[in-house]
Design an enzyme around this catalytic site. Structure first.
Site, PDB file in Angstrom:
ATOM      1  N   HIS A 279       0.821  -1.219   0.000  1.00  0.00           N
ATOM      2  CA  HIS A 279       0.000   0.000   0.000  1.00  0.00           C
ATOM      3  C   HIS A 279       0.855   1.269   0.000  1.00  0.00           C
ATOM      4  CE1 HIS A 279       0.252  -0.424   4.511  1.00  0.00           C
ATOM      5  NE2 HIS A 279       0.387   0.886   4.426  1.00  0.00           N
TER       6      HIS A 279
ATOM      7  N   ASP B  35       0.410  -7.626   1.201  1.00  0.00           N
ATOM      8  CA  ASP B  35       0.805  -6.236   1.448  1.00  0.00           C
ATOM      9  C   ASP B  35       2.327  -6.039   1.486  1.00  0.00           C
ATOM     10  OD1 ASP B  35       0.510  -3.579   1.821  1.00  0.00           O
ATOM     11  OD2 ASP B  35      -0.484  -3.665   3.757  1.00  0.00           O
TER      12      ASP B  35
ATOM     13  N   SER C  51       4.818   2.153   8.005  1.00  0.00           N
ATOM     14  CA  SER C  51       4.546   1.076   7.054  1.00  0.00           C
ATOM     15  C   SER C  51       5.790   0.655   6.307  1.00  0.00           C
ATOM     16  CB  SER C  51       3.574   1.552   5.985  1.00  0.00           C
ATOM     17  OG  SER C  51       2.334   1.700   6.518  1.00  0.00           O
TER      18      SER C  51
END
Length: 604
Positions: free
Chosen positions: A185, A216, A294
């Site tokens: 993402h 992911d 992230s």
């Protein structure tokens, strides 16, 4: 990114103590189903609290969120459990002043109440030890890079154009073979990705090698040799045990330099991966994971990477729940890429199953007292196993591992985990041995595993959306991004019931089946009276069923009948004169500045 997405999902109707566990019911019955109230026959409405909408991807933080910094960094500092410092120091003062601040804090406490002072000093000693332990981790930190990405997302509601580009920053880290891992993402719909090393002032342009939406994870590389000088890759460690210390390193919101947060492993189980809307193994940790973390690695005490930070739970009853992608999933992604030269995904069994916890149910199915398993409810007709398995078969074992009545299998020492874990460890195209009870007989099958295709896909795999326009009618296919674009983030409540039913329960009948809708009608003289048709499914054209958008476009293009008749959901029909409709299309396209009557993928 920290505060303003908090109030999603329904308010819990149950006491806090319950809401805090991701309820057992939440483990979906369909491997890879959309998690939520529908997933399991036992699910109740209270589970919605932890429906996907509450778990938040730590968005690579977008640059237009900078006004958050001051609040959020404060907020984070307080939440870490350290009592707020009484003496507020301007940051420009030298570090001596800060060091002096802690003793005063101690004295204050001594004055208030004796016992805590000793507690605090002991905790400081403990902190000192962890710093010493942290000193060994230092070399690995240089492998953590900051990822700058410019995203240009497709506009699913106006499928011939893209949205305005925006930039984000997140974290990544270097692994062997001149590669970098980050989150999928973080680089979704990328137009450009740049990396910056710690302590360097140069941003290097990166190439995206593979994007694994389900897990992911994305893999990048950098052509420039200069980038690789003096970088030692991160080594992977084993799956940690509960209570093992983990350190998350990355570049989160709240500042520009590298940031380190630490915590312990709180649980290990099958998690909902929000970005890929799948169910895979995950770690829950209590280290702060914020927007921008992230893609950053989580290290164990030896300095080996045990996971990638990727999402956190934002909910008013929850504190410090961060999620980490564990090494088995990361290594699966890397091996998959090395073996196939591309990412092929995680296989799943295309079946929906039911727990067999009721003794009468087991008895009626002819199970012996020592037999355990789960009953198949439905099978995806497009899955390879649909030829072998039948509804009401009881799956007793997968690859020699016995499955319990609640669908779990033994995991490590004395723990249990959902059996979809066994399936997701395989690769697409592998075969697996499945033991099934049918009519009281045990049968063994060898099944070829494939990745699952949903009728309403959760992702467009980075491809632009397909569309087809005739006489102002914009036809497009339904996907989760499309629903989100039309109805906002609460699309699970706002979208038409018929589409939601298909999203949650329908299985594709053929591999190329798509749900085609009239997205909107661009008003013109030719389509008077049809202006109000919006998001209504097209079932048939001139009496022939519509399988997918390409099939509809080719039927309309080659149609020589006098009329075009579209049969929509709810027995509504649209009739247009063929000649007039085709002639009017060009003017409508010109009026709305649309370059082409159909998307490129339909022209072939």
């Amino acid at each position: 990114m920290v505060d303003h997405k908090r109030k999603r999902g329904r308010k819990p109707k149950i006491p806090v103590s319950e809401t805090l566990e991701l309820d057992q019911n939440h483990t979906p019955t369909i491997p890879g189903s959309v998690p939520g109230p529908s997933s399991s026959p036992t699910a109740n409405s209270d589970d919605v609290v932890f429906s996907v909408s509450n778990v938040e991807l730590i968005d690579p933080h977008h640059h237009h969120h900078h006004h958050n910094h001051s609040q959020s960094s404060n907020h984070e500092r307080r939440r870490r459990g350290r009592p707020p410092k009484k003496t507020k120091l301007p940051s420009s003062e030298p570090s001596k002043a800060i060091r002096a601040a802690s003793p005063t804090r101690l004295l204050l406490d001594k004055a208030n109440n004796g016992p805590t002072a000793s507690l605090i000093s002991s905790s400081m000693v403990a902190a000192g030890e962890s710093v010493a332990a942290g000193a060994r981790v230092v070399p690995a930190m240089d492998a953590v890079v900051k990822v700058f990405c410019v995203h240009t997302e497709p506009n699913f509601s106006l499928p011939w154009q893209r949205k305005r580009q925006y930039s984000s920053s997140s974290s990544g880290f270097v692994i062997s073979g001149r590669r970098i891992l980050t989150n999928a993402h973080s680089v979704e719909h990328y137009t450009q990705v740049k990396l910056k090393k710690r302590g360097s002032d140069t941003k290097y342009v990166a190439t995206v090698l593979a994007i694994g939406t389900e897990c992911d994870i994305a893999m990048l590389t950098v052509e420039d040799d200069e980038f690789w000088e003096g970088v030692s890759p991160v080594e992977f460690g084993d799956l940690p045990a509960l209570q093992d210390a983990v350190t998350v390193v990355g570049y989160p919101i709240g500042g520009d330099t590298i940031s380190v947060t630490s915590g312990v492993v709180s649980r290990i189980e099958i998690l909902s991966y929000v970005h890929g809307s799948t169910e895979l193994l995950g770690l829950q940790i209590d280290a702060a994971i914020n927007s921008g973390n992230s893609g950053g690695p989580a290290f164990n005490e030896k300095g080996n990477c045990v996971g990638i930070a990727f999402q956190s739970l934002k909910h008013e009853d929850v504190e410090n729940i961060g999620y980490v992608i564990p090494t088995p999933v990361i290594l699966h992604f890397i091996k998959d890429y090395e073996k196939n030269g591309a990412y092929t995904g995680f296989p799943i069994l295309g079946v929906e199953w039911q727990k067999m916890e009721n003794p009468d149910l087991r008895l009626s199915m002819g199970m012996k007292p020592d037999q355990k398993g789960v009953r198949i409810r439905r099978i995806d007709p497009t899955a390879p196993e649909s030829d072998l398995l039948k509804p009401s078969d009881i799956i007793l074992g997968f690859d020699g591992v016995d499955i319990a009545n609640d669908g779990t299998v033994p995991f490590r020492h004395g723990e249990r985990i959902g059996f979809s874990y066994l399936v997701s460890q395989k690769y697409t195209g592998d075969s697996a041995a499945i033991k099934v009870l049918r009519n009281s007989e045990t049968i063994k099958f060898n099944i070829k595993l494939a990745s699952h295709r949903r009728l309403i896909p959760a992702h467009n795999k980075g491809k632009p959306p397909s569309y087809y326009i005739i006489a102002g009618f914009v036809f497009t296919t339904v996907s989760v991004p499309y629903l989100r674009s039309e109805y906002g983030k609460d699309y699970e409540y706002e979208a038409p019931v018929k589409l939601l039913d298909k999203l949650l329960h329908e299985m594709p009948k053929s591999p190329d089946e798509q749900i085609v809708v009239v997205s909107q009608v661009l008003v013109a003289d030719i389509n008077i009276g049809y202006e109000d048709i919006v998001n209504t499914q097209v079932l048939a054209f001139n009496g022939k069923p519509v399988k997918n958008l390409k099939n509809l476009a080719s039927m309309v293009e080659s149609c020589n009948d006098e009329f075009l008749q579209f049969d929509l959901e709810y027995q509504q029909i649209v009739v247009l004169q063929t000649k007039g409709a085709k002639a009017a299309t060009l003017d409508i396209l010109t009026t709305h500045c649309i370059p082409s009557a159909m998307s490129d993928d339909l022209k072939i």
